[in-house]
Motif scaffolding. Structure first.
Motif, PDB file in Angstrom:
ATOM      1  N   PRO A  25       0.815  -1.220   0.000  1.00  0.00           N
ATOM      2  CA  PRO A  25       0.000   0.000   0.000  1.00  0.00           C
ATOM      3  C   PRO A  25       0.850   1.272   0.000  1.00  0.00           C
ATOM      4  CG  PRO A  25      -0.956  -1.606   1.484  1.00  0.00           C
ATOM      5  CD  PRO A  25       0.358  -2.181   1.021  1.00  0.00           C
ATOM      6  N   GLU A  26       1.997   1.229   0.616  1.00  0.00           N
ATOM      7  CA  GLU A  26       2.867   2.418   0.648  1.00  0.00           C
ATOM      8  C   GLU A  26       3.537   2.724  -0.690  1.00  0.00           C
ATOM      9  OE1 GLU A  26       2.926  -0.194   2.755  1.00  0.00           O
ATOM     10  OE2 GLU A  26       4.990  -0.695   3.352  1.00  0.00           O
ATOM     11  N   ASP A  27       3.348   1.842  -1.667  1.00  0.00           N
ATOM     12  CA  ASP A  27       3.826   2.114  -3.023  1.00  0.00           C
ATOM     13  C   ASP A  27       2.826   2.963  -3.808  1.00  0.00           C
ATOM     14  OD1 ASP A  27       5.051  -1.243  -3.108  1.00  0.00           O
ATOM     15  OD2 ASP A  27       6.244   0.581  -2.835  1.00  0.00           O
ATOM     16  N   THR A  28       1.673   3.215  -3.233  1.00  0.00           N
ATOM     17  CA  THR A  28       0.662   4.028  -3.894  1.00  0.00           C
ATOM     18  C   THR A  28       1.182   5.441  -4.134  1.00  0.00           C
ATOM     19  OG1 THR A  28      -1.194   2.781  -2.964  1.00  0.00           O
ATOM     20  CG2 THR A  28      -1.625   5.053  -3.631  1.00  0.00           C
ATOM     21  N   ALA A  29       1.136   5.858  -5.393  1.00  0.00           N
ATOM     22  CA  ALA A  29       1.674   7.168  -5.771  1.00  0.00           C
ATOM     23  C   ALA A  29       1.434   7.390  -7.264  1.00  0.00           C
ATOM     24  CB  ALA A  29       3.171   7.247  -5.472  1.00  0.00           C
ATOM     25  N   VAL A  30       1.673   8.615  -7.686  1.00  0.00           N
ATOM     26  CA  VAL A  30       1.788   8.897  -9.116  1.00  0.00           C
ATOM     27  C   VAL A  30       3.251   8.662  -9.493  1.00  0.00           C
ATOM     28  CG1 VAL A  30       1.575  10.605 -10.944  1.00  0.00           C
ATOM     29  CG2 VAL A  30      -0.092  10.561  -9.065  1.00  0.00           C
ATOM     30  N   TYR A  31       3.458   7.846 -10.500  1.00  0.00           N
ATOM     31  CA  TYR A  31       4.800   7.501 -10.940  1.00  0.00           C
ATOM     32  C   TYR A  31       5.143   8.295 -12.197  1.00  0.00           C
ATOM     33  CZ  TYR A  31       5.192   3.730  -7.570  1.00  0.00           C
ATOM     34  OH  TYR A  31       5.280   3.014  -6.407  1.00  0.00           O
ATOM     35  N   TYR A  32       6.324   8.885 -12.184  1.00  0.00           N
ATOM     36  CA  TYR A  32       6.807   9.686 -13.297  1.00  0.00           C
ATOM     37  C   TYR A  32       8.105   9.113 -13.833  1.00  0.00           C
ATOM     38  CZ  TYR A  32       3.735  13.296 -11.310  1.00  0.00           C
ATOM     39  OH  TYR A  32       2.661  13.994 -10.820  1.00  0.00           O
ATOM     40  N   CYS A  33       8.265   9.158 -15.156  1.00  0.00           N
ATOM     41  CA  CYS A  33       9.576   8.872 -15.712  1.00  0.00           C
ATOM     42  C   CYS A  33      10.216  10.191 -16.129  1.00  0.00           C
ATOM     43  CB  CYS A  33       9.502   7.894 -16.870  1.00  0.00           C
ATOM     44  SG  CYS A  33       8.548   8.426 -18.295  1.00  0.00           S
ATOM     45  N   ALA A  34      11.523  10.201 -16.075  1.00  0.00           N
ATOM     46  CA  ALA A  34      12.271  11.411 -16.372  1.00  0.00           C
ATOM     47  C   ALA A  34      13.590  11.037 -17.036  1.00  0.00           C
ATOM     48  CB  ALA A  34      12.535  12.191 -15.085  1.00  0.00           C
ATOM     49  N   ALA A  35      14.155  11.973 -17.775  1.00  0.00           N
ATOM     50  CA  ALA A  35      15.409  11.725 -18.475  1.00  0.00           C
ATOM     51  C   ALA A  35      16.373  12.877 -18.252  1.00  0.00           C
ATOM     52  CB  ALA A  35      15.156  11.522 -19.971  1.00  0.00           C
ATOM     53  N   ARG A  36      17.641  12.520 -18.223  1.00  0.00           N
ATOM     54  CA  ARG A  36      18.675  13.546 -18.133  1.00  0.00           C
ATOM     55  C   ARG A  36      19.796  13.169 -19.084  1.00  0.00           C
ATOM     56  NH1 ARG A  36      22.923  12.366 -13.956  1.00  0.00           N
ATOM     57  NH2 ARG A  36      23.126  14.616 -13.741  1.00  0.00           N
ATOM     58  N   LYS A  37      20.459  14.189 -19.661  1.00  0.00           N
ATOM     59  CA  LYS A  37      21.521  13.936 -20.629  1.00  0.00           C
ATOM     60  C   LYS A  37      22.814  13.739 -19.867  1.00  0.00           C
ATOM     61  CE  LYS A  37      23.104  15.213 -25.190  1.00  0.00           C
ATOM     62  NZ  LYS A  37      23.021  16.174 -26.311  1.00  0.00           N
ATOM     63  N   SER A  38      22.991  12.533 -19.393  1.00  0.00           N
ATOM     64  CA  SER A  38      24.176  12.164 -18.630  1.00  0.00           C
ATOM     65  C   SER A  38      24.236  10.651 -18.575  1.00  0.00           C
ATOM     66  CB  SER A  38      24.105  12.735 -17.215  1.00  0.00           C
ATOM     67  OG  SER A  38      25.159  12.226 -16.410  1.00  0.00           O
ATOM     68  N   ILE A  39      25.438  10.112 -18.430  1.00  0.00           N
ATOM     69  CA  ILE A  39      25.577   8.658 -18.285  1.00  0.00           C
ATOM     70  C   ILE A  39      25.645   8.252 -16.820  1.00  0.00           C
ATOM     71  CG2 ILE A  39      26.679   8.381 -20.528  1.00  0.00           C
ATOM     72  CD1 ILE A  39      29.363   8.201 -19.047  1.00  0.00           C
ATOM     73  N   ILE A  40      25.400   9.215 -15.944  1.00  0.00           N
ATOM     74  CA  ILE A  40      25.427   8.951 -14.505  1.00  0.00           C
ATOM     75  C   ILE A  40      24.007   9.014 -13.965  1.00  0.00           C
ATOM     76  CG2 ILE A  40      26.277   9.735 -12.263  1.00  0.00           C
ATOM     77  CD1 ILE A  40      28.665  10.953 -13.753  1.00  0.00           C
ATOM     78  N   ILE A  41      23.616   7.989 -13.239  1.00  0.00           N
ATOM     79  CA  ILE A  41      22.293   7.965 -12.627  1.00  0.00           C
ATOM     80  C   ILE A  41      22.275   8.932 -11.448  1.00  0.00           C
ATOM     81  CG2 ILE A  41      20.565   6.553 -11.448  1.00  0.00           C
ATOM     82  CD1 ILE A  41      21.765   4.118 -12.929  1.00  0.00           C
ATOM     83  N   ALA A  42      21.295   9.793 -11.424  1.00  0.00           N
ATOM     84  CA  ALA A  42      21.150  10.739 -10.318  1.00  0.00           C
ATOM     85  C   ALA A  42      19.835  10.476  -9.594  1.00  0.00           C
ATOM     86  CB  ALA A  42      21.183  12.167 -10.835  1.00  0.00           C
ATOM     87  N   THR A  43      19.813  10.756  -8.302  1.00  0.00           N
ATOM     88  CA  THR A  43      18.592  10.536  -7.529  1.00  0.00           C
ATOM     89  C   THR A  43      17.827  11.829  -7.269  1.00  0.00           C
ATOM     90  OG1 THR A  43      19.799  10.722  -5.450  1.00  0.00           O
ATOM     91  CG2 THR A  43      19.577   8.513  -6.388  1.00  0.00           C
ATOM     92  N   GLY A  44      18.438  12.961  -7.517  1.00  0.00           N
ATOM     93  CA  GLY A  44      17.760  14.236  -7.296  1.00  0.00           C
ATOM     94  C   GLY A  44      16.879  14.615  -8.466  1.00  0.00           C
ATOM     95  N   ARG A  45      15.635  14.921  -8.168  1.00  0.00           N
ATOM     96  CA  ARG A  45      14.704  15.225  -9.260  1.00  0.00           C
ATOM     97  C   ARG A  45      15.098  16.485 -10.016  1.00  0.00           C
ATOM     98  NH1 ARG A  45      12.177  16.353  -4.424  1.00  0.00           N
ATOM     99  NH2 ARG A  45      11.414  18.486  -4.132  1.00  0.00           N
ATOM    100  N   GLU A  46      15.824  17.395  -9.343  1.00  0.00           N
ATOM    101  CA  GLU A  46      16.230  18.640  -9.991  1.00  0.00           C
ATOM    102  C   GLU A  46      17.284  18.414 -11.067  1.00  0.00           C
ATOM    103  OE1 GLU A  46      16.793  17.766  -6.936  1.00  0.00           O
ATOM    104  OE2 GLU A  46      18.962  17.944  -6.554  1.00  0.00           O
ATOM    105  N   LEU A  47      17.847  17.235 -11.103  1.00  0.00           N
ATOM    106  CA  LEU A  47      18.901  16.923 -12.068  1.00  0.00           C
ATOM    107  C   LEU A  47      18.357  16.319 -13.358  1.00  0.00           C
ATOM    108  CD1 LEU A  47      21.520  15.473  -9.573  1.00  0.00           C
ATOM    109  CD2 LEU A  47      21.476  17.748 -10.610  1.00  0.00           C
ATOM    110  N   TYR A  48      17.054  16.165 -13.434  1.00  0.00           N
ATOM    111  CA  TYR A  48      16.423  15.611 -14.632  1.00  0.00           C
ATOM    112  C   TYR A  48      15.782  16.726 -15.447  1.00  0.00           C
ATOM    113  CZ  TYR A  48      17.388  10.947 -13.009  1.00  0.00           C
ATOM    114  OH  TYR A  48      18.036   9.802 -12.619  1.00  0.00           O
ATOM    115  N   ASP A  49      15.991  16.654 -16.743  1.00  0.00           N
ATOM    116  CA  ASP A  49      15.582  17.747 -17.625  1.00  0.00           C
ATOM    117  C   ASP A  49      14.214  17.544 -18.263  1.00  0.00           C
ATOM    118  OD1 ASP A  49      18.914  17.322 -18.565  1.00  0.00           O
ATOM    119  OD2 ASP A  49      18.200  19.053 -17.412  1.00  0.00           O
TER     120      ASP A  49
END
Length: 123
Positions: free
Chosen positions: A87-111
């Motif tokens: 139940p705690e997985d309930t949410a709106v899920y978004y996909c996002a992309a950033r021009k980098s080969i490094i995975i980032a966890t901060g949402r501000e780093l996605y374009d």
């Protein structure tokens, strides 16, 4: 870059769903794609990420072992397979992309962001 997320729905606890994120890019090799989620009244949090070039992945601790992120180069699509949903997985899920080969966890780093798809897990 346009992203189209789909696959959300209502599922019982313990069930599974697969989300899809279709991208408009043909050349995705220098990008990283991430999935985020936002529950009501909470911030948008990182869930999982994948590098397009070699498929490296990274997961939030809360979903590790239950969720799997993958990509299909031919379809320019990233998937999020969600198993053993809670139940705690309930949410709106978004996909996002950033021009980098490094995975980032901060949402501000996605374009670029998709429109979101709602996942509801009932107890």
């Amino acid at each position: 870059v346009q992203l189209q997320a789909s696959g959300g729905g209502l599922v019982q606890a313990g069930g599974s769903l697969r989300l899809s994120c279709a991208a408009s890019l043909r050349t995705f090799s220098t990008y990283t794609v991430g999935w985020f989620r936002q529950a009501p009244g909470k911030e948008r949090d990182f869930v999982a990420g994948i590098t397009w070039s070699d498929g490296d992945t990274y997961y939030a601790n809360s979903v590790k072992g239950r969720f799997t992120i993958s990509r299909d180069n031919a379809k320019s699509t990233v998937y999020l397979q969600m198993n053993s949903l809670k139940p705690e997985d309930t949410a709106v899920y978004y996909c996002a992309a950033r021009k980098s080969i490094i995975i980032a966890t901060g949402r501000e780093l996605y374009d670029y962001w998709g429109q979101g798809t709602l996942v509801t897990v009932s107890s």
